[in-house]
Design an enzyme around this catalytic site. Structure first.
Site, short mmCIF file in Angstrom:
data_model
loop_
_atom_site.label_atom_id
_atom_site.label_comp_id
_atom_site.label_asym_id
_atom_site.label_seq_id
_atom_site.Cartn_x
_atom_site.Cartn_y
_atom_site.Cartn_z
N ARG A 159 -47.09 5.60 -39.28
CA ARG A 159 -45.96 4.66 -39.27
C ARG A 159 -46.48 3.31 -38.77
NH1 ARG A 159 -40.78 6.17 -39.36
NH2 ARG A 159 -41.30 8.24 -38.54
N GLU B 208 -42.13 13.31 -44.03
CA GLU B 208 -41.74 12.52 -45.20
C GLU B 208 -42.81 11.52 -45.60
OE1 GLU B 208 -40.63 8.75 -46.73
OE2 GLU B 208 -40.08 8.98 -44.62
N ARG C 190 -42.84 -3.82 -42.18
CA ARG C 190 -41.62 -3.33 -41.54
C ARG C 190 -41.77 -3.41 -40.02
NH1 ARG C 190 -40.29 2.12 -45.21
NH2 ARG C 190 -40.39 1.03 -47.22
N SER D 179 -39.59 8.65 -50.57
CA SER D 179 -38.14 8.63 -50.72
C SER D 179 -37.81 8.25 -52.16
CB SER D 179 -37.49 7.63 -49.76
OG SER D 179 -37.55 8.10 -48.44
N ARG E 59 -50.15 6.29 -45.37
CA ARG E 59 -49.52 7.54 -44.91
C ARG E 59 -50.12 8.74 -45.65
NH1 ARG E 59 -43.14 8.17 -43.53
NH2 ARG E 59 -43.77 6.48 -42.13
#
Length: 412
Positions: free
Chosen positions: A269, A341, A254, A344, A381
Site C-alpha cells: 500500500r 485484494e 493516493r 477491483s 502490489r
C-alpha cells in the site's frame, strides 16, 4: 450521479440503497424537499411567463388600435422583474440540488451482500513451503528494494527499487500491455494530472477528496487511477461504435488517508504506484455482460501468473461510491496466511456518464452510456504477491514462467 427523476418517481429505491450502504438519509431528504420547492417555484415561473405573454399581446393589440398602452407596459415590466427574480431563485435551488446529488452514491445492485464480502470463486493451489515463508518486505529488502532510504527522502509508503526488480516491474507492465492488446483493448498512456471536474465527473469527488493529491494554486489533481482520465476522455460527447474498450498505463498517486497505520512497510500500500486499468463505454443493455468480461480478463491474467486467488462480491458498505456492483480479486499471501485484494472491478451503470455527459444514440434518442472499470494489474502490489508466492528458502524469488521471456532471467 443519481438522476433526480429516479428520486421523484421512486425515492424508496434510493432510500433502501443508502441504508444498505450504511448511510443516513439526511441528504436525500434535503434533496426531496429542495426539489419540491424547485418545482413549486418553477410552476409560479411558468404562470408568470404565461401572464407576460397575455399582457404583451394586449400591448400589441392596443398599439395596433392606436390606443394608450402605458399601463399594460408597466404590467409587463413588473412581470419581467418578477420572472427575473424567480429565475435566479430556480437557478440557485437547482445548483444546490446538484451539489447535494454529488454526495449520493450509486444504487446498489440486488446481488451485493450487505454485511460481508461473498466469495464466489477460488482458484489455484495454496503454496506449501518446507520453511517459514517470509513477508515481501523482508524478501525484497535483500533483493534491490530500499525502503529505509525511501522513508528518509519521501516518508512512509515509498520505495526505491533497483537492478532485477526494475526489470521485473517493466516485464510485468509489458506483459500486461501485450495481454490487453490481444484482448482487443486500445492502450493509452494518459495525463497523470486532471482538472477537478474530472474527479467530480467520475465520482471520486466530493467523497474521497481526502484521498487525492492536489497541486497547490492549480486546478489540477494527481490521478489515483487512469479510470479518471479514461472516463473523462469522452466527456461531453455522443459516442458511436459501442462498446469502446480502453486500457490505461499510468503512475497512480493516493494519500491513503483511510488506511492510517495499515501496511506502512513495504510495497503493498503505497502513495505512488503503477497500474494498468481496463475501462469500457457501452450501451445500457451490454453493461452486465461487459462486467463479466472484465472479471474474466483479470482471472485469466492471474492464472497465467500462477498466483492463487479468490473472487468476491464486495459488500455494500465497502463498495466504491460510483459502483453498483464490485468484484475484488484477492491473491494469497503466504506470510499472512490470508487473501488480499489486488484488483477491483466495477460496473458504475450510467452514474459517471450523467456527471460527464457522455451519451449514445438509440432509435433517434440520446441515452447515457454505461461505464465500467477494472484494474488489470497494480504492478507493485502484484510484485509483492509474486515475491511471497515464488520465494525460495535461500531468500530469492523465482520469476513466473510467463514473465521469463520479458525479463531474460528466471530468478532474482
Amino acid at each position: 450521479m443519481i438522476s433526480i427523476e429516479l428520486i421523484r418517481k421512486n425515492p424508496n429505491i434510493v432510500r433502501a440503497s443508502l441504508l444498505k450502504r450504511g448511510e443516513n438519509l439526511t441528504i436525500l431528504e434535503d434533496i426531496i424537499k429542495k426539489d419540491e420547492e424547485y418545482r413549486s417555484v418553477l410552476k409560479k415561473l411558468e404562470n408568470l411567463r404565461h401572464e407576460r405573454n397575455v399582457a404583451s399581446k394586449a400591448v400589441a393589440e392596443l398599439k395596433a388600435k392606436g390606443e394608450k398602452f402605458s399601463k399594460e407596459v408597466k404590467k409587463v415590466n413588473k412581470i419581467n422583474d418578477e420572472i427575473k427574480k424567480l429565475e435566479g431563485v430556480t437557478k440557485s435551488i437547482k445548483e444546490e440540488i446538484n451539489e447535494k446529488l454529488l454526495w449520493i452514491p450509486n444504487i446498489v445492485h440486488e446481488d451485493v451482500p450487505e454485511e460481508e464480502d461473498k466469495v464466489i470463486k477460488e482458484w489455484g493451489e495454496i503454496p506449501k513451503f518446507k520453511f517459514e515463508p517470509k513477508g515481501h518486505y523482508e524478501i525484497l529488502s535483500k533483493l534491490g528494494a530500499d525502503f529505509e532510504r525511501a522513508s528518509k527522502v519521501s516518508g512512509a509508503r515509498f520505495s526505491y527499487i533497483s537492478d532485477k526488480l526494475v526489470i521485473l516491474e517493466m516485464a510485468l507492465a509489458r506483459f500486461a500491455i501485450d495481454f490487453m492488446v490481444k484482448k482487443g483493448f486500445k492502450v493509452f498512456m494518459t495525463p497523470h494530472m486532471v482538472r477537478s471536474k474530472a474527479m467530480y465527473g467520475t465520482g471520486h469527488f466530493p467523497r474521497g477528496i481526502e484521498e487525492a493529491y492536489k497541486i497547490e494554486k492549480e486546478d489540477l489533481v494527481l490521478i489515483g487511477t487512469s479510470e479518471v482520465s479514461l472516463a473523462s476522455y469522452h466527456s461531453g460527447e455522443i459516442l458511436q461504435n459501442l462498446p469502446l474498450r480502453y486500457s490505461g498505463f499510468t503512475p497512480c498517486y493516493r494519500t491513503e488517508a483511510g488506511a492510517h497505520g495499515r501496511d506502512t512497510k513495504g510495497m503493498f500500500r503505497t502513495h505512488q504506484f503503477h497500474k494498468i486499468e481496463q475501462f469500457i463505454f457501452c450501451r445500457e443493455e451490454e453493461s452486465w455482460k461487459e462486467h463479466e468480461l472484465l472479471r474474466e480478463n483479470v482471472e485469466e491474467f492471474y492464472k497465467v501468473l500462477g498466483l492463487p486467488y479468490r473472487v468476491v462480491i464486495v459488500n455494500s458498505k465497502d463498495m466504491g461510491n460510483a459502483a453498483s456492483k464490485q468484484y475484488d480479486l484477492e491473491v494469497w499471501f503466504p506470510s499472512q496466511n490470508v487473501y488480499r485484494e489486488v484488483v477491483s472491478c466495477s460496473n458504475t451503470l450510467d452514474y459517471q456518464a450523467r456527471r460527464l455527459n457522455i451519451k449514445y444514440m438509440e432509435k433517434g434518442k440520446k441515452k447515457y452510456v454505461h461505464t465500467l472499470n477494472s484494474t488489470l494489474v497494480a504492478i507493485e502490489r502484484t510484485i509483492t504477491a509474486i515475491a511471497e508466492n515464488y520465494q525460495t528458502e535461500d531468500g530469492h524469488i523465482k520469476v513466473p514462467p510467463t514473465l521469463v521471456p520479458y525479463t531474460g532471467f528466471g530468478e532474482i
